[in-house]
Design a protein around this motif. Structure first.
Motif, PDB file in Angstrom:
ATOM      1  N   PRO A 275       6.295  55.872  74.008  1.00 55.30           N
ATOM      2  CA  PRO A 275       5.048  55.969  73.245  1.00 55.30           C
ATOM      3  C   PRO A 275       4.575  57.416  73.111  1.00 55.30           C
ATOM      4  O   PRO A 275       4.135  57.837  72.040  1.00 55.30           O
ATOM      5  CB  PRO A 275       4.067  55.137  74.069  1.00 55.30           C
ATOM      6  N   GLN A 295       0.838  49.815  83.837  1.00 59.43           N
ATOM      7  CA  GLN A 295       0.692  50.914  82.878  1.00 59.43           C
ATOM      8  C   GLN A 295      -0.198  50.495  81.714  1.00 59.43           C
ATOM      9  O   GLN A 295       0.008  49.438  81.122  1.00 59.43           O
ATOM     10  CB  GLN A 295       2.064  51.330  82.341  1.00 59.43           C
ATOM     11  N   LEU A 296      -1.142  51.332  81.392  1.00 57.32           N
ATOM     12  CA  LEU A 296      -2.027  51.090  80.258  1.00 57.32           C
ATOM     13  C   LEU A 296      -1.926  52.294  79.328  1.00 57.32           C
ATOM     14  O   LEU A 296      -1.989  53.432  79.779  1.00 57.32           O
ATOM     15  CB  LEU A 296      -3.458  50.938  80.778  1.00 57.32           C
ATOM     16  N   VAL A 297      -1.738  52.026  78.045  1.00 60.02           N
ATOM     17  CA  VAL A 297      -1.586  53.106  77.074  1.00 60.02           C
ATOM     18  C   VAL A 297      -2.691  52.993  76.034  1.00 60.02           C
ATOM     19  O   VAL A 297      -2.882  51.926  75.448  1.00 60.02           O
ATOM     20  CB  VAL A 297      -0.215  53.029  76.367  1.00 60.02           C
ATOM     21  N   GLN A 429       7.680  55.581  81.355  1.00 56.28           N
ATOM     22  CA  GLN A 429       8.161  54.225  81.070  1.00 56.28           C
ATOM     23  C   GLN A 429       8.095  54.012  79.557  1.00 56.28           C
ATOM     24  O   GLN A 429       7.116  54.382  78.925  1.00 56.28           O
ATOM     25  CB  GLN A 429       7.213  53.275  81.799  1.00 56.28           C
ATOM     26  N   SER A 430       9.145  53.478  78.978  1.00 54.45           N
ATOM     27  CA  SER A 430       9.102  53.354  77.502  1.00 54.45           C
ATOM     28  C   SER A 430       8.821  51.923  77.060  1.00 54.45           C
ATOM     29  O   SER A 430       8.649  51.052  77.876  1.00 54.45           O
ATOM     30  CB  SER A 430      10.396  53.843  76.883  1.00 54.45           C
TER      31      SER A 430
ATOM     32  N   ARG B 299      -2.348  49.233  74.679  1.00 54.76           N
ATOM     33  CA  ARG B 299      -1.099  48.597  75.083  1.00 54.76           C
ATOM     34  C   ARG B 299      -1.053  48.424  76.587  1.00 54.76           C
ATOM     35  O   ARG B 299      -1.418  49.346  77.331  1.00 54.76           O
ATOM     36  CB  ARG B 299       0.051  49.502  74.636  1.00 54.76           C
ATOM     37  N   GLY B 300      -0.617  47.272  77.047  1.00 54.26           N
ATOM     38  CA  GLY B 300      -0.518  47.066  78.489  1.00 54.26           C
ATOM     39  C   GLY B 300       0.027  45.687  78.799  1.00 54.26           C
ATOM     40  O   GLY B 300       0.419  44.938  77.899  1.00 54.26           O
TER      41      GLY B 300
END
Lengths: 430, 430
Positions: A275, A295-297, A429-430, B299-300
């Motif tokens: 990302p 993981q939160l994006v 992390q992808s 995203r998560g």
């Protein structure tokens, strides 16, 4: 409906006018959502006669922001002046001392004086909100202080300066050198008056220091951020990195380690298909890693009138709803002093060397790396260009110390034609 | 420090135990962040003797969730029982009526009875929080109700059922047919007891209906969602779509149009290089488009103990901090009744046809599309397989009505060997 919440807005630049426009346009929506009306009592800016994109004639005009901060008909002082000292700081302090809550977009002010201001706000029973200070329209402050309050955050990463990301992605897409794109960005008005704030990584480092404080419950420590700008990134590095499946980003990383708090803002390689790698132009991204949520994006516009004003409005709505969250997510007195630590977490590294056309040159380089305990993951030698051969090396995971040591040793081989370029490859992390 | 906030937790499955573990593990952190202690007064679950991953012996045990909801030593009733009727609903109502705030992860309950429950909560001066009900650990409820409160939201899109996304991405990566991966997902425990909730799109549609309500200020209208599951997606379609640069996702889309509120949950094509296209496995994504902020992408992890418990904790912390936001972001009485509208927004479409090996077959198909006003953007005919030739068509933007009309007309050509597959290509900024 409760009593209206009354704003004093100091600074009518892009963001200030954006806020005025939202309040005018969405008055009804905002009242329904807040349970009270949001009204602007007074405004202040440098030039009263400037032609502005919104009609501010209905609000009291005050020349002096300090006078605005002290007014009786203001509940929330909205500071959109900018700068880490001078009138912005004085006005915020005065507003708190005269019983106002403060909403600000001023990352420099919070990065340099966040602790004192948070303490002052608490003494006065007021709060300071600053969603717009970090990553524009991305709700990263609320997410970290509220949504992740049940988590222990382990690492935060972010591309948080849209101008740098614009320059780097434009260099790649147009195949242009740094200097050309820098000039272009300046012409387009993307750069701060002092461009070092952008390309030197300082603006982004301010933002990282603020996020670190919330993430790790520590006092904002801007001077603990290792900062490196993007000026030394060449179009060559961008192309070579792409060949190996990476993109170069001005990446902020903060993590708490046994040795202390690591904070760095520097150009890094990230996998092109992650990302972060895919982020184009002025878009920002924050990646948060925490014990429960994983993981939160978060991705969105990092600057501009609309996105930044949206973030300011989020804070205003919060106060209108009588929501009161501690400035950095917990009482200022409970924030610890973090031990600043130089980056020690191992990573793979990208090295670009220019080798002289001498027999055994590559072997000598490999020997230096081997002696430093660095093992090579991938290596590519390109055609000679004017007597030197570009060599790219991607190492296996190693320590920054080992890389520094190897870089220091390389000139002794007598086969290095130019200063080596070394960039960290951040694991994502992808 | 204020007085402790006292929880009654009904349901000790994966999420309930996850919440208990966070409260036990991060007691100190939570107290600092909330300004008060979070204590569990009592718990309830079906089987008291079950072996659990956390010690609950220190809390009062109540067999009946209704008894738990009515207890005097509970401030917040945490409903993690599930189901849109029966004891979950009764317990939530009783908790509100006896003066408790409610935190729930129950999307079905909110999708079916959100309006009545929001009205009841307001009558009682209580709130219902439900961050965990949509997209697991992603803070989408808080983002929409709070961070974007200054925006008019125009469209929301989301991949919000991790199991479906797991099935679709696993089909592609392993080249396996739907049935095989479905069985695998069942064995791995990824499917709900009633798998139709997942693969039929119902669970994701519940979530979409909740988001729509917040986004557009409308009463939750689950029955207005056009729902289609992923059962008819073949490995062929996944491969063919990939050939054309797309991925297939179970995508929710809600947008307010002049004709009314469009809500659909259906398999769609999205560009393979868009954030939605790149989403692998059980990860969720929500894309929000709004007037000021522009596009925001979150995203998560969409499910699992940690992420879901993290979202529940976010609500608990909110209440511990005395933050009180209206259930759907504005008073229940101000939510309008949206006119449900069938999808009419034009889009490009993907069509997969099996043509009989007859002269002029393709011309006949093209004529039907042309007569329906559909123009072809790209077409590929593959080698004949057992007397029929697979033909793929990507249309230019057209209306769903035109596509339906063409699909209805196609059999009259006499050259169609099997039911055509038609999938919408949702436009996504990349």
């Amino acid at each position: 409906m409760s009593a209206p919440i009354r704003l004093g807005i100091a600074g009518l630049g892009t963001v200030g006018i954006g806020v005025v426009k939202i309040i005018q346009k969405h008055a009804e929506l905002l009242s329904a959502r807040c349970g009270c009306e949001i009204v602007i009592s007074a405004v202040s800016a440098r030039d009263r006669r400037k032609n502005r994109d919104a009609d501010v004639s209905g609000y009291a005009w005050v020349d002096d922001p300090l006078e605005l901060a002290a007014r009786d008909d203001v509940d929330v002082f909205v500071e959109l002046i900018g700068g880490d000292h001078g009138v912005a700081r004085e006005a915020v302090e005065l507003a708190l001392k005269t019983g106002k809550d403060v909403v600000t977009a001023n990352k420099a002010l919070l990065a340099m004086h966040g602790q004192e201001l948070a303490e002052l706000a608490e003494e006065q029973g007021r709060v300071i909100r600053f969603e717009a200070a970090v990553a524009g329209g991305i709700p990263v402050i609320k997410t970290m202080t509220e949504s992740l309050a049940g988590n222990r955050i382990s690492r935060i990463m972010g591309v948080m300066n849209g101008t740098c990301n614009y320059i780097l992605t434009r260099m790649e897409s147009a195949g242009l050198p740094y200097e050309t794109v820098f000039d272009e960005a300046r012409r387009l008005g993307y750069l701060e008056a002092d461009p070092q704030l952008d390309v030197g990584g300082i603006d982004a480092a301010h933002k990282l220091a603020i996020l670190s404080s919330i993430a790790f419950g520590t006092r904002v420590a801007f001077d603990g951020v290792e900062i490196e700008g993007i000026e030394r990134i060449s179009i060559d590095d961008i192309h070579r990195a792409a060949d190996m499946g990476y993109r170069i980003k001005l990446l902020g990383v903060a993590q708490m380690t046994a040795r202390g708090l690591e904070q760095r803002m520097s150009p890094c390689l990230v996998p092109a298909d992650s990302p972060l790698g895919q982020l184009q132009g002025g878009t920002n991204m924050v990646v948060i890693e925490a014990d429960s949520v994983g993981q939160l994006v978060l991705r969105g516009a990092g600057a501009g009138e609309g996105p930044t004003a949206s973030a300011v409005m989020s804070d205003i709505v919060e106060l209108a709803r009588k929501v009161r969250v501690p400035v950095f997510g917990q009482p200022a007195g409970s924030l610890t002093r973090a031990q600043p630590a130089r980056t020690a977490v191992p990573a793979a590294y990208y090295l670009r060397l220019a080798l002289l056309d001498k027999p055994g040159a590559l072997a000598k380089v490999a020997a230096v790396l081997g002696d430093a305990g660095i093992s090579i993951h991938r290596m590519r030698q390109y055609d000679h260009q004017g007597g030197t051969a570009p060599v790219l090396i991607v190492t296996h995971k190693t320590t920054p110390e080992a890389i520094d040591h190897a870089i220091a040793e390389l000139p002794r081989t007598g086969v290095i034609a130019a200063e080596p370029v070394e960039l960290r490859i951040e694991e994502v992390q992808s």
